[in-house]
Scaffold this motif. Structure first.
Motif, PDB file in Angstrom:
ATOM      1  N   GLU A  65      35.944  43.154  35.678  1.00  0.00           N
ATOM      2  CA  GLU A  65      34.649  44.163  36.745  1.00  0.00           C
ATOM      3  C   GLU A  65      33.996  44.639  35.789  1.00  0.00           C
ATOM      4  O   GLU A  65      32.940  43.855  35.705  1.00  0.00           O
ATOM      5  N   THR A  66      34.358  45.240  34.074  1.00  0.00           N
ATOM      6  CA  THR A  66      33.349  45.532  33.619  1.00  0.00           C
ATOM      7  C   THR A  66      32.557  43.592  32.599  1.00  0.00           C
ATOM      8  O   THR A  66      31.700  43.992  32.299  1.00  0.00           O
ATOM      9  N   TYR A  67      34.119  42.678  32.539  1.00  0.00           N
ATOM     10  CA  TYR A  67      33.091  41.252  32.281  1.00  0.00           C
ATOM     11  C   TYR A  67      32.335  40.741  33.176  1.00  0.00           C
ATOM     12  O   TYR A  67      31.502  40.127  32.657  1.00  0.00           O
ATOM     13  N   ARG A  68      32.461  41.112  34.603  1.00  0.00           N
ATOM     14  CA  ARG A  68      31.969  40.563  35.711  1.00  0.00           C
ATOM     15  C   ARG A  68      30.307  41.346  35.292  1.00  0.00           C
ATOM     16  O   ARG A  68      29.663  40.256  35.300  1.00  0.00           O
ATOM     17  N   LEU A  69      30.199  42.187  35.307  1.00  0.00           N
ATOM     18  CA  LEU A  69      29.142  42.789  35.830  1.00  0.00           C
ATOM     19  C   LEU A  69      28.665  42.913  34.495  1.00  0.00           C
ATOM     20  O   LEU A  69      26.873  42.744  34.474  1.00  0.00           O
ATOM     21  N   LYS A  70      28.982  42.909  33.005  1.00  0.00           N
ATOM     22  CA  LYS A  70      27.930  43.075  31.897  1.00  0.00           C
ATOM     23  C   LYS A  70      27.260  41.252  31.848  1.00  0.00           C
ATOM     24  O   LYS A  70      26.354  41.607  30.901  1.00  0.00           O
ATOM     25  N   ASN A  71      27.543  40.302  32.637  1.00  0.00           N
ATOM     26  CA  ASN A  71      27.613  38.816  32.292  1.00  0.00           C
ATOM     27  C   ASN A  71      26.977  38.704  33.102  1.00  0.00           C
ATOM     28  O   ASN A  71      26.473  37.285  32.878  1.00  0.00           O
ATOM     29  N   GLY A  72      26.964  39.512  34.002  1.00  0.00           N
ATOM     30  CA  GLY A  72      25.926  38.989  35.498  1.00  0.00           C
ATOM     31  C   GLY A  72      27.072  37.803  35.951  1.00  0.00           C
ATOM     32  O   GLY A  72      26.293  37.351  36.941  1.00  0.00           O
ATOM     33  N   PHE A  73      28.165  37.609  36.278  1.00  0.00           N
ATOM     34  CA  PHE A  73      28.751  36.377  36.678  1.00  0.00           C
ATOM     35  C   PHE A  73      29.448  36.941  38.159  1.00  0.00           C
ATOM     36  O   PHE A  73      29.135  38.018  38.615  1.00  0.00           O
ATOM     37  N   THR A  74      29.066  35.848  39.236  1.00  0.00           N
ATOM     38  CA  THR A  74      30.395  36.198  40.109  1.00  0.00           C
ATOM     39  C   THR A  74      31.889  35.864  40.126  1.00  0.00           C
ATOM     40  O   THR A  74      32.014  35.388  38.905  1.00  0.00           O
ATOM     41  N   GLU A  75      32.058  36.452  41.429  1.00  0.00           N
ATOM     42  CA  GLU A  75      33.884  35.402  40.994  1.00  0.00           C
ATOM     43  C   GLU A  75      34.248  34.782  42.861  1.00  0.00           C
ATOM     44  O   GLU A  75      33.501  35.299  43.436  1.00  0.00           O
ATOM     45  N   GLY A  76      35.324  34.307  42.715  1.00  0.00           N
ATOM     46  CA  GLY A  76      35.469  34.099  43.792  1.00  0.00           C
ATOM     47  C   GLY A  76      35.419  32.432  43.934  1.00  0.00           C
ATOM     48  O   GLY A  76      36.610  32.078  42.963  1.00  0.00           O
ATOM     49  N   LEU A  77      36.046  31.538  44.693  1.00  0.00           N
ATOM     50  CA  LEU A  77      36.328  30.105  45.663  1.00  0.00           C
ATOM     51  C   LEU A  77      35.699  28.821  44.319  1.00  0.00           C
ATOM     52  O   LEU A  77      34.164  29.348  44.765  1.00  0.00           O
ATOM     53  N   VAL A  78      36.306  28.062  43.858  1.00  0.00           N
ATOM     54  CA  VAL A  78      35.917  27.089  43.064  1.00  0.00           C
ATOM     55  C   VAL A  78      36.202  25.998  43.219  1.00  0.00           C
ATOM     56  O   VAL A  78      37.598  26.070  43.491  1.00  0.00           O
ATOM     57  N   PHE A  79      35.720  25.139  43.989  1.00  0.00           N
ATOM     58  CA  PHE A  79      36.279  23.395  44.193  1.00  0.00           C
ATOM     59  C   PHE A  79      35.585  22.344  42.300  1.00  0.00           C
ATOM     60  O   PHE A  79      33.986  22.885  42.501  1.00  0.00           O
ATOM     61  N   ALA A  80      36.403  22.847  41.828  1.00  0.00           N
ATOM     62  CA  ALA A  80      36.478  21.396  40.506  1.00  0.00           C
ATOM     63  C   ALA A  80      36.569  19.969  40.805  1.00  0.00           C
ATOM     64  O   ALA A  80      38.055  20.249  41.344  1.00  0.00           O
ATOM     65  N   ILE A  81      36.280  18.669  40.165  1.00  0.00           N
ATOM     66  CA  ILE A  81      36.285  17.987  40.280  1.00  0.00           C
ATOM     67  C   ILE A  81      35.911  17.662  38.411  1.00  0.00           C
ATOM     68  O   ILE A  81      35.131  17.521  38.358  1.00  0.00           O
ATOM     69  N   HIS A  82      37.457  17.326  37.606  1.00  0.00           N
ATOM     70  CA  HIS A  82      36.958  16.533  35.930  1.00  0.00           C
ATOM     71  C   HIS A  82      37.977  15.479  35.700  1.00  0.00           C
ATOM     72  O   HIS A  82      39.120  15.368  36.524  1.00  0.00           O
ATOM     73  N   ASN A  83      37.265  15.285  34.851  1.00  0.00           N
ATOM     74  CA  ASN A  83      38.166  13.981  34.691  1.00  0.00           C
ATOM     75  C   ASN A  83      39.235  13.989  33.487  1.00  0.00           C
ATOM     76  O   ASN A  83      38.946  15.969  33.270  1.00  0.00           O
ATOM     77  N   GLU A  84      39.809  14.117  32.906  1.00  0.00           N
ATOM     78  CA  GLU A  84      41.220  14.303  32.220  1.00  0.00           C
ATOM     79  C   GLU A  84      40.834  14.844  30.696  1.00  0.00           C
ATOM     80  O   GLU A  84      41.569  15.439  29.952  1.00  0.00           O
ATOM     81  N   GLU A  85      39.640  14.091  30.507  1.00  0.00           N
ATOM     82  CA  GLU A  85      40.029  14.785  28.743  1.00  0.00           C
ATOM     83  C   GLU A  85      38.780  16.167  28.993  1.00  0.00           C
ATOM     84  O   GLU A  85      39.337  17.125  27.850  1.00  0.00           O
ATOM     85  N   PHE A  86      38.348  16.269  30.176  1.00  0.00           N
ATOM     86  CA  PHE A  86      37.180  17.425  30.546  1.00  0.00           C
ATOM     87  C   PHE A  86      38.721  18.429  31.137  1.00  0.00           C
ATOM     88  O   PHE A  86      39.389  19.960  30.078  1.00  0.00           O
ATOM     89  N   ARG A  87      39.772  18.067  31.780  1.00  0.00           N
ATOM     90  CA  ARG A  87      41.313  18.943  32.027  1.00  0.00           C
ATOM     91  C   ARG A  87      41.574  18.722  30.851  1.00  0.00           C
ATOM     92  O   ARG A  87      42.306  20.248  30.249  1.00  0.00           O
ATOM     93  N   GLU A  88      42.099  18.646  30.064  1.00  0.00           N
ATOM     94  CA  GLU A  88      43.073  18.403  28.570  1.00  0.00           C
ATOM     95  C   GLU A  88      42.048  19.391  27.619  1.00  0.00           C
ATOM     96  O   GLU A  88      42.397  20.592  26.727  1.00  0.00           O
ATOM     97  N   TRP A  89      40.935  19.305  27.082  1.00  0.00           N
ATOM     98  CA  TRP A  89      40.048  20.490  26.336  1.00  0.00           C
ATOM     99  C   TRP A  89      40.221  22.041  26.997  1.00  0.00           C
ATOM    100  O   TRP A  89      40.310  22.991  26.085  1.00  0.00           O
ATOM    101  N   ARG A  90      40.174  22.129  28.772  1.00  0.00           N
ATOM    102  CA  ARG A  90      39.176  23.197  29.007  1.00  0.00           C
ATOM    103  C   ARG A  90      41.503  23.525  28.884  1.00  0.00           C
ATOM    104  O   ARG A  90      41.122  24.805  29.430  1.00  0.00           O
TER     105      ARG A  90
END
Length: 196
Positions: free
Chosen positions: A167-192
Motif C-alpha cells: 500500500e505505501t508503494y502503491r500510494l506513493k507512486n499513484g499506482f492501481t492494483e487489480g486484474l491484468v490481462f497481458a500478451i507478450h512475445n518470448e523476448e519480453f517474457r524472458e526479460w521480465r
C-alpha cells in the motif's frame, strides 16, 4: 460455445478465426497486436511524452536489465479496461514495435474478487486452447505480489494475473492494483523473468 463474460469479450479480438485453434499471437488487446508499430496509434511526440512521464518511476528496478523495454500508457476510451499500456524496446533509433500489451482492471484492496475474475477468464481461455501448456505461479518482490495464470504457445504468452501491491508503494507512486490481462512475445517474457 460458452457465453463469454463481458470482460473477456472486450479483452481481445482475433484477426482470423482459424488462428484460434493454433496460436494467439494475433490477438488484439485494445485494438493493438504484438508486432504493430506504436506509431499506428500515437504520434511520435505522444510516445516520447509517455516515455518521459514514466521514466523515473523505476518500476522494473528488480530486473537485470530494468531499462531494456519502455512502458507507455495508451490513451483509449474507457470500456472494460481502466488503463492499457504497451511495451517497446528502448533502442535508438526506435521503430516503436510493440512487444507486449496489457489491459488493467482495478480491484483496489479486493484481491479475492480479482482472483475470482482471473480464474473465470483462465477457465474460458483454457477451454479455447486445450492443447497448450498452462501454469500457475506467484511472484513476490519488494513492490508486492502477483498471482499468475499463464498460457504459452510458441510465439507468445498470455498472462492473466492479480496484483496486490504494498500500500505505501502503491500510494506513493499513484499506482492501481487489480486484474491484468497481458500478451507478450518470448523476448519480453524472458526479460521480465530475469531478476537480479
Amino acid at each position: 460455445m460458452k457465453k463469454l463474460p463481458l470482460l473477456l469479450l472486450s479483452l481481445f479480438f482475433l484477426n482470423s478465426p482459424a488462428v484460434l485453434a493454433v496460436h494467439f499471437a494475433n490477438f488484439e488487446v485494445v485494438d493493438i497486436s504484438l508486432g504493430d508499430s506504436l506509431l499506428e496509434f500515437m504520434s511520435e511526440d505522444e510516445i516520447l511524452d509517455g516515455i518521459e512521464k514514466y521514466k523515473d518511476l523505476n518500476r522494473y528496478s528488480y530486473l537485470n536489465e530494468p531499462n531494456k523495454f519502455l512502458e507507455i500508457i495508451v490513451p483509449r476510451e474507457k470500456n472494460i479496461y481502466d488503463k492499457a499500456s504497451v511495451f517497446i524496446k528502448n533502442t535508438i533509433p526506435n521503430n516503436y514495435t510493440i512487444y507486449a500489451i496489457r489491459g488493467y482492471k482495478d480491484y483496489i484492496e479486493d484481491f479475492d474478487a480479482c482472483i475470482k475474475q482471473r480464474d473465470t477468464i483462465a477457465k474460458i481461455i483454457t477451454g479455447m486452447f486445450t492443447d497448450l501448456k498452462t501454469a500457475k505461479s506467484i511472484e513476490e518482490n519488494n513492490q508486492g505480489i502477483n498471482d499468475y495464470f499463464t498460457l504459452n504457445d510458441l510465439n507468445a504468452t498470455i498472462d492473466i494475473y492479480c496484483q496486490d501491491l504494498k500500500e505505501t508503494y502503491r500510494l506513493k507512486n499513484g499506482f492501481t492494483e487489480g486484474l491484468v490481462f497481458a500478451i507478450h512475445n518470448e523476448e519480453f517474457r524472458e526479460w521480465r523473468l530475469n531478476y537480479k
